[in-house]
Design a protein around this motif. Structure first.
Motif, PDB file in Angstrom:
ATOM      1  N   GLY A  48      35.658  31.878  40.271  1.00  0.00           N
ATOM      2  CA  GLY A  48      36.061  32.356  39.134  1.00  0.00           C
ATOM      3  C   GLY A  48      36.225  33.995  39.080  1.00  0.00           C
ATOM      4  N   ASN A 116      38.678  40.607  34.946  1.00  0.00           N
ATOM      5  CA  ASN A 116      38.710  39.460  35.367  1.00  0.00           C
ATOM      6  C   ASN A 116      38.524  38.437  34.186  1.00  0.00           C
ATOM      7  OD1 ASN A 116      38.694  36.907  36.906  1.00  0.00           O
ATOM      8  ND2 ASN A 116      36.494  37.032  37.212  1.00  0.00           N
ATOM      9  N   GLU A 118      38.664  35.400  33.774  1.00  0.00           N
ATOM     10  CA  GLU A 118      37.760  34.390  34.148  1.00  0.00           C
ATOM     11  C   GLU A 118      36.054  34.451  33.684  1.00  0.00           C
ATOM     12  OE1 GLU A 118      38.260  31.038  37.051  1.00  0.00           O
ATOM     13  OE2 GLU A 118      39.722  32.289  37.710  1.00  0.00           O
ATOM     14  N   TYR A 122      33.703  33.345  31.037  1.00  0.00           N
ATOM     15  CA  TYR A 122      32.339  32.439  31.382  1.00  0.00           C
ATOM     16  C   TYR A 122      31.133  33.026  30.282  1.00  0.00           C
ATOM     17  CZ  TYR A 122      27.889  31.838  33.564  1.00  0.00           C
ATOM     18  OH  TYR A 122      26.533  31.338  33.728  1.00  0.00           O
TER      19      TYR A 122
END
Ligand SMILES: C[C@H]1O[C@@H](Oc2ccc([N+](=O)[O-])cc2)[C@H](O)[C@@H](O)[C@H]1O
Length: 506
Positions: A48, A116, A118, A122
């Motif tokens: 990820g 980031n 991703e 999360y």
């Protein structure tokens, strides 16, 4: 020699050797939670878009440093199994979940030039999902997993890191602060600084004895203060949450009732937590006075042209002072303290040599699976009282407390420890200490740093041989659930079966 172990009295019954008063209740607004940390549970170390952190680097380049040569590459696999984690939180009925974010998952470059998405997604999934069940997130920004790239630029010894951390904090507040109302900048300054830069213990395992910890402590205080001011000035007005700091503190008592031992206990507290918290919580700010003087004197005698503990400027002192909305304490153990117990460390200079104080624990105190963790009687009360004496009525959260075993599901040792610790927390409440909440360490077994998977702290057992990382509730999970539900500690309570269910409303 008179040993001065403080025991709160007027007990009605004695259970597990603990003084138990009847009919006591935690207040309705008292927060019960569980704690975890990113590197210890997440896994997904290179998934990820996450980059390498100092624990990835240490465990991949020096496996022998970890007792079972393991690592956190997969750990509890919470990166994929977070839904089961949240189910467990609902089973327990906790009010709040303390977890940490991995800097290298959110900012893989270490710097805030690139976020980031991703990684952000999360943590959004976890936050949104727990909030659905009225479980409040308490987010630690830094629980020891520095991006490796920043370590290569000196890590916490480079004064520029205060700005790098502040940039990271701004991203976290900006992306998550609409839903997260409780932030902790750092988990345990001493463990970051002494164990990371002074004593070859935890990552990055540098050995700049007697110097590394002090440089790091100063940079950490400035980094914390910058993050706090960003929150206070730019986010609190619209988000309305709180931002605090967590240290680890054992309950230290003087070995005897002599003045010398009282001073030794004070010096020891100054070194192991006052160094990190006095600049923030004390009336005048700055490093603890006696410790500061000791290091200056020792440094001079050792031929250093200036003290190894470099002072803040007056402007920095004022900038750092008052920058915490609560006091977070991770508390596990305690010891008796005296200069007579001092044995000189093998390397000098050293912070321990600076104070010339030693500690001991009594043989009869129960021993956990961790060499450093023994159960001192009434130790939660003692440490909270020490904090109150030092800083007044600051709101306090016990952000970690727990017990390691090699036991399986029938974890009687952990059950006894939790019951005793929570009785001691009730003593603190009875005494008017401003204790607001308690987080059990830990929701589940996880990667226990240098001990790898050899010591288990979980309310839930994790099967690390199983690719599914199956989680199974231990007896202690049922006991903690009953305490949360009833807000009382029933020492006679036994779970009817070991089948967990989610109660209505959770
Ligand atoms: C088991 C947890 O330990 C926490 O760290 C410490 C550090 C120091 C003490 N102490 O008694 O001095 C206790 C616990 C850590 O924050 C957490 O990640 C766990 O590993």
């Amino acid at each position: 020699m008179k040993i001065s172990v403080l025991l709160l009295c007027s007990a009605v019954t004695l259970t597990w050797g603990v003084a138990v008063k009847q009919n006591r209740k935690f207040p309705d607004d008292f927060i019960f939670g569980t704690s975890t940390a990113s590197y210890q549970i997440e896994g997904g170390w290179n998934e990820g878009g996450k980059s390498e952190n100092i624990w990835d680097y240490l465990t991949h380049t020096n496996a022998a440093a970890i007792e079972d040569q393991s690592n956190g590459d997969i750990a509890c696999d919470s990166y994929h199994k977070y839904e089961r984690d949240i189910e467990m939180m609902r089973e327990l009925g906790i009010d709040s979940y303390r977890f940490s974010m991995a800097w290298s998952r959110i900012l893989p470059n270490g710097f805030a030039d690139y976020v980031n998405e991703e990684g952000v997604a999360y943590y959004n999934k976890i936050i949104d999902e727990i909030l659905k069940y009225n479980i409040e997130p308490m987010v630690t920004l830094y629980h020891w997993d520095l991006p490796q790239k920043l370590q290569e630029m000196g890590g916490w010894l480079n004064p520029l890191i205060a700005d790098w951390f502040a940039d990271y904090a701004r991203v976290v507040f900006d992306r998550f602060g609409d839903r997260v109302k409780s932030f902790i900048t750092f988990n345990e300054g001493r463990q970051i600084c002494f164990e990371g830069y002074d004593s070859v213990s935890k990552a990055p395992r540098l050995n700049i004895s007697g110097i590394g910890e002090y440089i790091c402590a100063k940079n950490l205080a400035l980094a914390h203060a910058k993050a706090y001011h960003i929150y206070n000035d730019d986010f609190r007005p619209t988000q309305g949450g709180v931002c605090g700091y967590t240290i680890a503190a054992g309950s230290s008592l003087p070995l005897t009732d002599s003045e010398e031992d009282a001073f030794a206990a004070e010096l020891h507290d100054q070194l192991v937590w006052g160094l990190y918290t006095d600049p923030i919580f004390s009336k005048d700010g700055g490093f603890p006075k006696e410790l500061f003087e000791r290091v200056a004197k020792k440094s001079e005698a050792q031929g250093y042209p200036r003290s190894r503990l470099v002072d803040f400027t007056d402007e920095e002192k004022a900038y750092i002072r008052g920058t915490s909305d609560f006091f977070g304490v991770n508390h596990y153990s305690g010891a008796l303290t005296s200069a007579s117990l001092f044995s000189p460390p093998s390397v000098i200079p050293s912070p321990y040599d600076d104070i010339e104080v030693g500690q001991t624990a009594l043989e009869e105190w129960p021993q956990s699976a961790s060499f450093w963790l023994k159960q001192m009687p009434n130790s939660v009360y003692i440490v909270l009282k020490n904090i109150q004496k030092r800083y007044g009525d600051v709101p306090i959260y016990i952000t970690e407390n727990g017990w390691s075993t090699h036991e399986g599901i029938e974890d009687e040792g952990r059950v006894a420890y939790y019951r005793a610790a929570l009785e001691s927390a009730l003593d603190a409440l009875d005494d008017g200490i401003n204790l607001k909440g308690y987080y059990a360490w830990s929701l589940m077994d996880n990667f226990e740093w240098m001990a790898g998977y050899t010591e288990r702290f979980g309310l839930y057992e994790v099967n690390f041989d199983d690719p599914e990382r199956t989680r199974t509730p231990r007896k202690s999970a049922f006991i903690y659930k009953q305490i949360i539900k009833t807000r009382t500690i029933d020492h006679e309570y036994e779970p009817e079966s070991y089948v967990m269910t989610i109660d209505e409303g959770h």
